[in-house]
Design a protein around this motif. Sequence first.
Motif, short mmCIF file in Angstrom:
data_model
loop_
_atom_site.label_atom_id
_atom_site.label_comp_id
_atom_site.label_asym_id
_atom_site.label_seq_id
_atom_site.Cartn_x
_atom_site.Cartn_y
_atom_site.Cartn_z
N LYS A 131 0.56 -0.99 0.05
CA LYS A 131 0.25 0.20 -0.34
C LYS A 131 1.34 1.46 0.19
O LYS A 131 0.81 2.29 -0.53
N ARG A 135 1.02 4.27 -2.57
CA ARG A 135 0.31 5.64 -2.32
C ARG A 135 2.16 6.44 -3.03
O ARG A 135 1.51 8.07 -3.38
N ASP A 136 3.40 6.27 -3.03
CA ASP A 136 4.47 6.65 -3.13
C ASP A 136 3.60 6.97 -5.15
O ASP A 136 4.13 8.28 -5.60
N ASN A 138 1.39 6.99 -6.30
CA ASN A 138 -0.10 8.00 -7.03
C ASN A 138 -1.33 6.78 -7.48
O ASN A 138 -2.38 7.52 -7.58
N LEU A 140 -4.37 5.35 -6.20
CA LEU A 140 -5.01 5.38 -4.84
C LEU A 140 -5.79 4.06 -4.63
O LEU A 140 -6.62 4.31 -3.09
N LYS A 141 -6.36 4.01 -5.79
CA LYS A 141 -7.52 3.04 -5.87
C LYS A 141 -7.18 1.59 -5.54
O LYS A 141 -6.54 0.89 -7.00
N VAL A 142 -7.44 0.43 -4.40
CA VAL A 142 -7.35 -0.16 -3.81
C VAL A 142 -8.79 -0.97 -3.87
O VAL A 142 -9.56 -0.34 -3.34
N SER A 143 -8.32 -2.21 -4.21
CA SER A 143 -9.75 -3.20 -3.67
C SER A 143 -9.20 -4.75 -3.57
O SER A 143 -7.79 -4.99 -3.99
#
Lengths: 157, 205
Positions: A131, A135-136, A138, A140-143
């Motif tokens: 994660k 984030r690093d 960008n 950002l959408k994670v499931s």
Amino acid sequence: MSKFKKKKKGLPAISTASLPDIVFMLLFFFMVSTTMRETDLLIKKPNLPTASEVKKLELKSLVSTIYVGKSKDKRIAGDKIQANDKIIDVKDVPNFIFSERALRKEEEVKFMTTSIKADKDASVGTILDIKEQLRDINALKVSFSTRKGSDIKSNYK
Amino acid sequence: MARRESGGDFSASSMADIAFLLLIFFLVTTTMDVDSGIARKLPEKTPQDVQVTIKEKNVLDIVVNRNNQLLVENEFVQVTDIKRLAMEFIDNGGGIGAPKEGKPGEPCDYCKGRRDPESSDHPSKAIISLQSDRGTTYGMYVSIQNEIEAAYNELRNRLAVEKYGRSYNDLLDDYNDNPTESLKEKIDYLKDSYPQIISEPEPIK
């Protein structure tokens, strides 16, 4: 009665009328039974956790999947990460996402989702590392991929 | 007798039926694994030196250790308790909300909580903090995330039924079938009323 004498036939030709049907049948069979999975798992198949509040992933073409699980070799401990047919290190995750992005149109990039398919016995540390990498860069959408069900208790036994 | 000698054409017309039967059988039995899961939006990276002051009462502390044991606000609880605790915390509405678009914050008029001044002020200020250990199992982590999601969904559902006579999940389904502006407005309103604010600090080493 024997005025209309039947013509003596030889062996009748096999009817070919059914051939197209057989061919279609085979075609459909292979169409349906071929799995849609495009990657072979190099790690042990992750045993996904169960969750009740799941959302279906829309736009399958914009999903990149990261697998987390144990190695197939029992002697190797720890969690392995697989992306795109090879086992990678946590710090290679950004490269994987970049390569996935390169395959899509630019305007689609912001809708891309990363689906994490992890074994329920994997450690959170590995997941949080992934994660952090996402984030690093960008993404950002994670499931968190789960099975749908209400038996939450089976997740932590 | 004469008929049998000639072999007799067997009827090929049923072949198509058999083929279709098989086709339908395989269509029904093969499952394409639908990828579904808990959707999360990660927070954007912010510069390190930004300092935000948050009142202690606006944060619900959930801590999970490497033995999969849970502490919520320093009390030992079970996973199944999280939903109730989170709902009580989010829906408390003890004070005024976060200022929005230049307007000062207002008290929560849709909250049904106890309005305890010791708990959260407003759903828009209520932060759930989930601190996990590196050794926690992923199953546990997902379970907690699921319970938190369930708490938010239930609150949104309740508000949606009250306001629009239809649950939040139904509205989302409707929107998927037929995306209209008015539906989007409703969904955004519900999301705004109970925004998901989940913070995940660095894991315990």
